[in-house]
Design a protein around this motif. Structure first.
Motif, PDB file in Angstrom:
ATOM      1  N   ARG A 187       1.768   2.130  -1.000  1.00  0.00           N
ATOM      2  CA  ARG A 187       3.177   1.843  -0.275  1.00  0.00           C
ATOM      3  C   ARG A 187       3.192   0.527  -0.287  1.00  0.00           C
ATOM      4  NH1 ARG A 187       6.443   4.641   2.702  1.00  0.00           N
ATOM      5  NH2 ARG A 187       5.050   6.612   2.765  1.00  0.00           N
ATOM      6  N   VAL A 188       2.475  -0.390   0.199  1.00  0.00           N
ATOM      7  CA  VAL A 188       2.726  -1.779   0.405  1.00  0.00           C
ATOM      8  C   VAL A 188       3.074  -2.455  -1.233  1.00  0.00           C
ATOM      9  CG1 VAL A 188       1.633  -4.033   0.574  1.00  0.00           C
ATOM     10  CG2 VAL A 188       1.203  -2.092   2.218  1.00  0.00           C
ATOM     11  N   ILE A 189       2.564  -1.916  -2.260  1.00  0.00           N
ATOM     12  CA  ILE A 189       2.651  -2.610  -3.466  1.00  0.00           C
ATOM     13  C   ILE A 189       3.907  -2.106  -3.835  1.00  0.00           C
ATOM     14  CG2 ILE A 189       2.042  -2.648  -6.115  1.00  0.00           C
ATOM     15  CD1 ILE A 189      -1.062  -2.242  -4.944  1.00  0.00           C
ATOM     16  N   LYS A 190       4.195  -0.769  -3.847  1.00  0.00           N
ATOM     17  CA  LYS A 190       5.515  -0.241  -4.365  1.00  0.00           C
ATOM     18  C   LYS A 190       6.781  -0.852  -3.733  1.00  0.00           C
ATOM     19  CE  LYS A 190       4.219   4.609  -5.370  1.00  0.00           C
ATOM     20  NZ  LYS A 190       4.508   6.044  -4.924  1.00  0.00           N
ATOM     21  N   GLN A 191       6.686  -1.290  -2.338  1.00  0.00           N
ATOM     22  CA  GLN A 191       7.716  -1.804  -1.659  1.00  0.00           C
ATOM     23  C   GLN A 191       7.831  -3.267  -2.133  1.00  0.00           C
ATOM     24  OE1 GLN A 191       7.875  -0.638   2.322  1.00  0.00           O
ATOM     25  NE2 GLN A 191       8.209   1.629   1.849  1.00  0.00           N
ATOM     26  N   ASP A 192       6.980  -3.930  -2.822  1.00  0.00           N
ATOM     27  CA  ASP A 192       6.946  -5.045  -3.093  1.00  0.00           C
ATOM     28  C   ASP A 192       6.643  -6.211  -1.930  1.00  0.00           C
ATOM     29  OD1 ASP A 192       6.926  -7.154  -4.949  1.00  0.00           O
ATOM     30  OD2 ASP A 192       9.034  -7.491  -5.097  1.00  0.00           O
ATOM     31  N   GLN A 193       5.705  -5.666  -1.029  1.00  0.00           N
ATOM     32  CA  GLN A 193       5.400  -6.501   0.130  1.00  0.00           C
ATOM     33  C   GLN A 193       4.004  -7.389  -0.170  1.00  0.00           C
ATOM     34  OE1 GLN A 193       6.617  -6.437   3.178  1.00  0.00           O
ATOM     35  NE2 GLN A 193       8.259  -4.852   2.657  1.00  0.00           N
ATOM     36  N   LEU A 194       3.434  -7.016  -1.318  1.00  0.00           N
ATOM     37  CA  LEU A 194       2.161  -8.026  -1.648  1.00  0.00           C
ATOM     38  C   LEU A 194       2.842  -9.311  -2.364  1.00  0.00           C
ATOM     39  CD1 LEU A 194      -0.813  -7.457  -1.040  1.00  0.00           C
ATOM     40  CD2 LEU A 194      -0.802  -6.275  -3.408  1.00  0.00           C
ATOM     41  N   ASP A 195       2.648 -10.366  -1.525  1.00  0.00           N
ATOM     42  CA  ASP A 195       2.960 -11.776  -1.873  1.00  0.00           C
ATOM     43  C   ASP A 195       2.006 -12.596  -2.517  1.00  0.00           C
ATOM     44  OD1 ASP A 195       5.715 -10.920  -1.104  1.00  0.00           O
ATOM     45  OD2 ASP A 195       5.268 -11.650   0.816  1.00  0.00           O
ATOM     46  N   ASN A 196       0.700 -12.356  -1.960  1.00  0.00           N
ATOM     47  CA  ASN A 196      -0.199 -13.284  -2.432  1.00  0.00           C
ATOM     48  C   ASN A 196      -0.773 -12.819  -3.695  1.00  0.00           C
ATOM     49  OD1 ASN A 196      -3.222 -14.251  -2.353  1.00  0.00           O
ATOM     50  ND2 ASN A 196      -2.320 -15.220  -0.492  1.00  0.00           N
ATOM     51  N   PRO A 197      -0.956 -13.591  -4.589  1.00  0.00           N
ATOM     52  CA  PRO A 197      -1.313 -13.301  -5.975  1.00  0.00           C
ATOM     53  C   PRO A 197      -2.976 -13.068  -5.896  1.00  0.00           C
ATOM     54  CG  PRO A 197      -1.123 -15.862  -5.940  1.00  0.00           C
ATOM     55  CD  PRO A 197      -0.455 -15.228  -4.612  1.00  0.00           C
ATOM     56  N   SER A 198      -3.669 -13.714  -5.121  1.00  0.00           N
ATOM     57  CA  SER A 198      -5.221 -13.624  -4.950  1.00  0.00           C
ATOM     58  C   SER A 198      -5.502 -12.129  -4.783  1.00  0.00           C
ATOM     59  CB  SER A 198      -6.146 -14.420  -4.131  1.00  0.00           C
ATOM     60  OG  SER A 198      -5.661 -14.436  -2.942  1.00  0.00           O
ATOM     61  N   ILE A 199      -4.764 -11.788  -3.706  1.00  0.00           N
ATOM     62  CA  ILE A 199      -4.943 -10.249  -3.095  1.00  0.00           C
ATOM     63  C   ILE A 199      -4.247  -9.202  -4.098  1.00  0.00           C
ATOM     64  CG2 ILE A 199      -4.286  -8.579  -1.206  1.00  0.00           C
ATOM     65  CD1 ILE A 199      -6.256 -10.688  -0.567  1.00  0.00           C
ATOM     66  N   LEU A 200      -3.132  -9.643  -4.953  1.00  0.00           N
ATOM     67  CA  LEU A 200      -2.777  -8.821  -5.690  1.00  0.00           C
ATOM     68  C   LEU A 200      -3.743  -8.670  -7.008  1.00  0.00           C
ATOM     69  CD1 LEU A 200      -0.376  -7.026  -6.731  1.00  0.00           C
ATOM     70  CD2 LEU A 200       0.524  -8.995  -7.729  1.00  0.00           C
ATOM     71  N   LEU A 201      -4.487  -9.561  -7.207  1.00  0.00           N
ATOM     72  CA  LEU A 201      -5.341  -9.648  -8.373  1.00  0.00           C
ATOM     73  C   LEU A 201      -6.625  -8.598  -7.837  1.00  0.00           C
ATOM     74  CD1 LEU A 201      -6.626 -10.583 -11.115  1.00  0.00           C
ATOM     75  CD2 LEU A 201      -7.638 -12.404  -9.953  1.00  0.00           C
ATOM     76  N   ASP A 202      -7.095  -8.764  -6.676  1.00  0.00           N
ATOM     77  CA  ASP A 202      -7.937  -7.793  -6.079  1.00  0.00           C
ATOM     78  C   ASP A 202      -7.772  -6.425  -6.115  1.00  0.00           C
ATOM     79  OD1 ASP A 202      -9.794  -9.920  -5.160  1.00  0.00           O
ATOM     80  OD2 ASP A 202      -9.069 -10.174  -3.263  1.00  0.00           O
ATOM     81  N   ALA A 203      -6.221  -6.056  -6.011  1.00  0.00           N
ATOM     82  CA  ALA A 203      -5.899  -4.692  -6.244  1.00  0.00           C
ATOM     83  C   ALA A 203      -5.722  -4.316  -7.614  1.00  0.00           C
ATOM     84  CB  ALA A 203      -4.444  -4.637  -5.625  1.00  0.00           C
ATOM     85  N   VAL A 204      -5.343  -5.303  -8.413  1.00  0.00           N
ATOM     86  CA  VAL A 204      -5.711  -5.034  -9.888  1.00  0.00           C
ATOM     87  C   VAL A 204      -6.979  -4.433 -10.439  1.00  0.00           C
ATOM     88  CG1 VAL A 204      -5.508  -5.888 -12.229  1.00  0.00           C
ATOM     89  CG2 VAL A 204      -3.753  -6.422 -10.632  1.00  0.00           C
ATOM     90  N   ARG A 205      -8.032  -5.241  -9.635  1.00  0.00           N
ATOM     91  CA  ARG A 205      -9.441  -4.965 -10.016  1.00  0.00           C
ATOM     92  C   ARG A 205      -9.991  -3.911  -9.318  1.00  0.00           C
ATOM     93  NH1 ARG A 205     -11.092 -11.350  -9.836  1.00  0.00           N
ATOM     94  NH2 ARG A 205     -10.307 -11.829 -12.075  1.00  0.00           N
ATOM     95  N   ASP A 206      -9.300  -3.006  -8.580  1.00  0.00           N
ATOM     96  CA  ASP A 206      -9.705  -1.993  -7.363  1.00  0.00           C
ATOM     97  C   ASP A 206     -10.417  -0.992  -8.329  1.00  0.00           C
ATOM     98  OD1 ASP A 206      -9.446  -1.494  -4.254  1.00  0.00           O
ATOM     99  OD2 ASP A 206      -9.383   0.389  -5.462  1.00  0.00           O
ATOM    100  N   LYS A 207     -11.573  -0.233  -7.883  1.00  0.00           N
ATOM    101  CA  LYS A 207     -11.983   0.846  -8.219  1.00  0.00           C
ATOM    102  C   LYS A 207     -11.049   2.169  -8.433  1.00  0.00           C
ATOM    103  CE  LYS A 207     -14.523   2.109  -4.188  1.00  0.00           C
ATOM    104  NZ  LYS A 207     -15.876   2.071  -3.608  1.00  0.00           N
ATOM    105  N   ASP A 208     -10.185   2.141  -7.667  1.00  0.00           N
ATOM    106  CA  ASP A 208      -9.291   3.123  -7.327  1.00  0.00           C
ATOM    107  C   ASP A 208      -8.178   3.145  -8.650  1.00  0.00           C
ATOM    108  OD1 ASP A 208      -6.993   4.843  -6.765  1.00  0.00           O
ATOM    109  OD2 ASP A 208      -7.789   5.235  -4.936  1.00  0.00           O
ATOM    110  N   THR A 209      -7.944   3.852  -9.780  1.00  0.00           N
ATOM    111  CA  THR A 209      -7.142   3.768 -10.908  1.00  0.00           C
ATOM    112  C   THR A 209      -5.681   3.706 -10.349  1.00  0.00           C
ATOM    113  OG1 THR A 209      -7.459   5.877 -11.238  1.00  0.00           O
ATOM    114  CG2 THR A 209      -8.867   4.574 -12.385  1.00  0.00           C
ATOM    115  N   GLU A 210      -5.456   4.489  -9.441  1.00  0.00           N
ATOM    116  CA  GLU A 210      -4.078   4.571  -8.911  1.00  0.00           C
ATOM    117  C   GLU A 210      -3.623   3.222  -8.428  1.00  0.00           C
ATOM    118  OE1 GLU A 210      -1.060   7.122  -6.104  1.00  0.00           O
ATOM    119  OE2 GLU A 210      -2.959   8.157  -6.631  1.00  0.00           O
TER     120      GLU A 210
END
Length: 300
Positions: free
Chosen positions: A111-134
């Motif tokens: 929900r946070v990602i869809k609404q473009d609320q994730l502003d910090n690139p390091s946290i976004l990179l963590d999300a990219v590497r997340d084990k949850d594929t969705e």
């Protein structure tokens, strides 16, 4: 036998779809997600869905779209921003990444990602590497969208700068966008080198036209030091020192250059000049002076 089971599976899906739309009246997104689950997991999907329904009913306070969780997320962001914490907008996201419950974690983060609320690139990179594929999928999507959007702006400004190279305000706007792009975007080595060269050229063009703005001297020297271009760092460092000898940044940057190149004699001469000047020290300058006074030349 297989055909009969397949037909039975289709019948059960159709029956569930009709029942859900007529009696449950779920949100469309949830309805489609449940149909996908039933389609991908024949028969077992019904059992999994039943367990999720029971779990949901056992906790009435947890709304199906996690609106309560998201509301708390926004409340936490607001409180943190009021406190003017430097990383106020990412603290709740870091907490979400630590959630153990996969369903809650997935729904909240997507929900946070869809609404473009994730502003910090390091946290976004963590999300990219997340084990949850969705979660990783949505993070990659938003990252790709942001890079494409920024590069579109950069290319437009680049063309304008090429046509009107004498426009100082346009050059400053271009340099600011390049700095933001390089700092907040995850790039491969070739792309980073390409845009870093553009940033370097933009700063050089600005300094040729405007020599009295300290900001661009600092950015140019820091860029040179970051890529180990010590020839340019010395050239701009000396020019900056000559023009802004009453500013502590001129001393600190030149001392940093001396440290990185092993010129400790020159470093201590610059340190003594800084100490004997009438420049009021900032906390950063005071810490630097104390460090070198205590034998910092032996630090790596």
């Amino acid at each position: 036998m297989i055909t009969a089971l397949f037909l039975l599976h289709l019948f059960l899906i159709a029956a569930y779809a009709a029942y859900s739309r007529l009696f449950q009246r779920d949100h469309t997104s949830r309805f489609l997600a449940e149909l996908a689950l039933l389609s991908l997991l024949p028969f077992f999907g019904f059992l999994l869905l039943l367990l999720l329904r029971i779990s949901h009913k056992s906790n009435a306070q947890q709304k199906e779209d996690l609106s309560a969780l998201y509301g708390e997320f926004k409340k936490t962001r607001s409180v943190a921003k009021l406190g003017r914490l430097q990383s106020a907008d990412i603290i709740p996201v870091q907490d979400l990444l630590l959630f153990e419950d996969p369903l809650t974690r997935r729904n909240a983060l997507t929900r946070v990602i869809k609404q473009d609320q994730l502003d910090n690139p390091s946290i976004l990179l963590d999300a990219v590497r997340d084990k949850d594929t969705e979660i990783a999928h949505y993070a990659v999507s938003i990252m790709t969208h942001r890079i494409a959007k920024l590069e579109l702006k950069l290319n437009r400004l680049r063309k304008k700068v090429g046509k009107t190279s004498d426009d100082l305000l346009l050059l400053k706007k271009y340099a600011a966008l390049l700095k933001h792009y390089l700092k907040d975007t995850i790039l491969d080595a070739n792309s980073r080198n390409k845009w870093r060269a553009e940033y370097e050229a933009a700063l050089d063009a600005i300094l040729r036209k405007e020599k009295n703005e300290k900001l661009y001297w600092v950015e140019r020297i820091e860029l040179a030091l970051s890529i180990k271009d010590y020839h340019s760092a010395r050239k701009y460092g000396l020019a900056f020192f000559k023009r802004f000898s009453d500013q502590e940044e001129a001393y600190l940057l030149y001392m940093r250059y001396c440290h990185l190149t092993g010129r400790y004699t020159m470093l201590h001469r610059t340190l003594q000049r800084l100490k004997s000047s009438r420049i009021p020290f900032s906390p950063t300058a005071l810490e630097t002076v104390r460090f070198w006074d205590q034998g910092g030349q032996h630090a790596s």
